[in-house]
Design an enzyme around this catalytic site. Sequence first.
Site, short mmCIF file in Angstrom:
data_model
loop_
_atom_site.label_atom_id
_atom_site.label_comp_id
_atom_site.label_asym_id
_atom_site.label_seq_id
_atom_site.Cartn_x
_atom_site.Cartn_y
_atom_site.Cartn_z
N ASP A 1 0.87 -1.17 0.00
CA ASP A 1 0.00 0.00 0.00
C ASP A 1 0.91 1.22 0.00
OD1 ASP A 1 -1.68 2.10 0.48
OD2 ASP A 1 -2.33 1.42 2.46
N SER A 2 0.94 1.94 -1.12
CA SER A 2 1.92 3.01 -1.28
C SER A 2 1.47 4.34 -0.69
CB SER A 2 2.24 3.20 -2.76
OG SER A 2 1.07 3.50 -3.49
N LEU B 1 3.93 7.33 0.47
CA LEU B 1 5.28 7.09 -0.04
C LEU B 1 5.52 7.81 -1.36
CD1 LEU B 1 5.44 3.26 0.70
CD2 LEU B 1 6.49 5.11 2.03
N SER B 2 4.70 8.84 -1.63
CA SER B 2 4.84 9.64 -2.85
C SER B 2 4.61 8.82 -4.11
CB SER B 2 6.21 10.34 -2.93
OG SER B 2 7.25 9.43 -3.22
N SER B 3 3.69 7.87 -4.05
CA SER B 3 3.43 7.05 -5.23
C SER B 3 2.94 7.90 -6.40
CB SER B 3 2.41 5.96 -4.92
OG SER B 3 1.20 6.51 -4.41
N ALA C 1 5.91 9.33 -8.07
CA ALA C 1 6.65 8.27 -8.75
C ALA C 1 6.00 7.91 -10.08
CB ALA C 1 6.74 7.03 -7.85
N ASP D 1 8.66 15.46 -3.05
CA ASP D 1 8.52 14.08 -3.53
C ASP D 1 9.29 13.85 -4.83
OD1 ASP D 1 6.88 13.78 -1.37
OD2 ASP D 1 5.02 13.76 -2.51
#
Length: 437
Positions: A152-153, A156-158, A161, A203
């Site tokens: 589960d991102s 985490l700045s998914s 990304a 991020d």
Amino acid sequence: MGAVRWPRESEFNVIRRKVAEMSGRDITDVRVVVSPYRICPLGAHIDHQGGIVSAMTIDKGILLGFVPSDDSQVLLQSGQFQGEVKFSVDEEPIPGKAAKQNGSNHLKGSFSTQEECSWGNYARGALYALKKRGNNIKQGIIGYICGAEGLDSSGLSSSAAVGVAYLLAFESANDLIVSPTENIEYDRLIENEYLGLKNGILDQSAILLSSYGCLTCMNCKTKEHNLIRGPELNSHTSNENNSPFKILLAFSGLKQNLISNPGYNSRVAECREAAKILLQACGNEELEPILSNVEPEVYKEHKCKLDPNLARRAEHYFSENNRVLKGLEAWACGNLDEFGKLISASGLSSIQNYESGCEPLIQLYKILLEAPGVYGARFSGAGFRGCCIAFVEAERASDASSYIKMQYSQVQPELAKQMDEDGLVLVCDAGDCARVI
């Protein structure tokens, strides 16, 4: 420190085969963008105020396999979603349209037709950003994108990304040479203008500038950055890559779309209001109302003019900026104990002064602080959903993970049940920057 072990060759091969199947090309023609997730040990919630932040990537993230389409068409499939995204690079994406949909989180979303998948907004946003800055985009891509399996991102700045991954793919397909600092600005356009999210540049900076074994430090006001390498802290460690620490990701089970939560954007507005009052008090009202334009001495002298709410936001900014500076020194000296204490203090200020987080995340944060071998812990991301991070002694990472799982399952049994037991806590290593392979 040892070499980065992500992505594994098996992951590459799966993606290459998928793109080769989609495009009818040879597997050797497939390029893969590696775009890692990031963590922010110190510098939380101050990037939008021009503060100094620290970050590093982890060995988990987004993989985007692609080939140039040899025409203007874009065809995308996702490892997380059914359906396809199709559009032409000749189209002119409309900024703000995506912010009205549920497409702000690539791991969540709803779509009414196969061709209007909300997760495709990031690809359209990348096209928007590149075109806005005058780049000639004629070549589309055929691609397959997937996130880290079972992760589960949230926090985490998914989103950054994903945006970076699409930027690098379009640039590679169109033979564009773009610097990391330019791509930081392009991804800001994706998130701020196209998606309507009011965040800073931490991020994408971490994702594009990081280097394995280093802590990335960035001044978000001047855009200057430094890579600070920690010394070889071999001490008594005997783990496989000789790193004295591991990074723990502990997930709360909470999922909240950042754009649809008014809490995050209201914090930004409160920081700006505090800055406006302080700048007026010292006769510098002509400056942009961000807290990095307020000298610490001015804050100390005039903070009494702020109402309690604004005073807490300003206190978080100035204390966090100071923690970053102390943390950079501790990292460079290899003092993980001090570095960890500063991370934990950052987490406490996020709760008390920035007033982010909620009961499950605060409980999880406190559990991490008690886990064996943990140097320090804090929320990851905005603190309204997702996970907490911790730096832990490498040799005690497994014990810490077991402790966290047990304790969190007791205080939040329903949330814990929503996740696979193996996915509640993940043990990670540091990562590298985004790149095309």
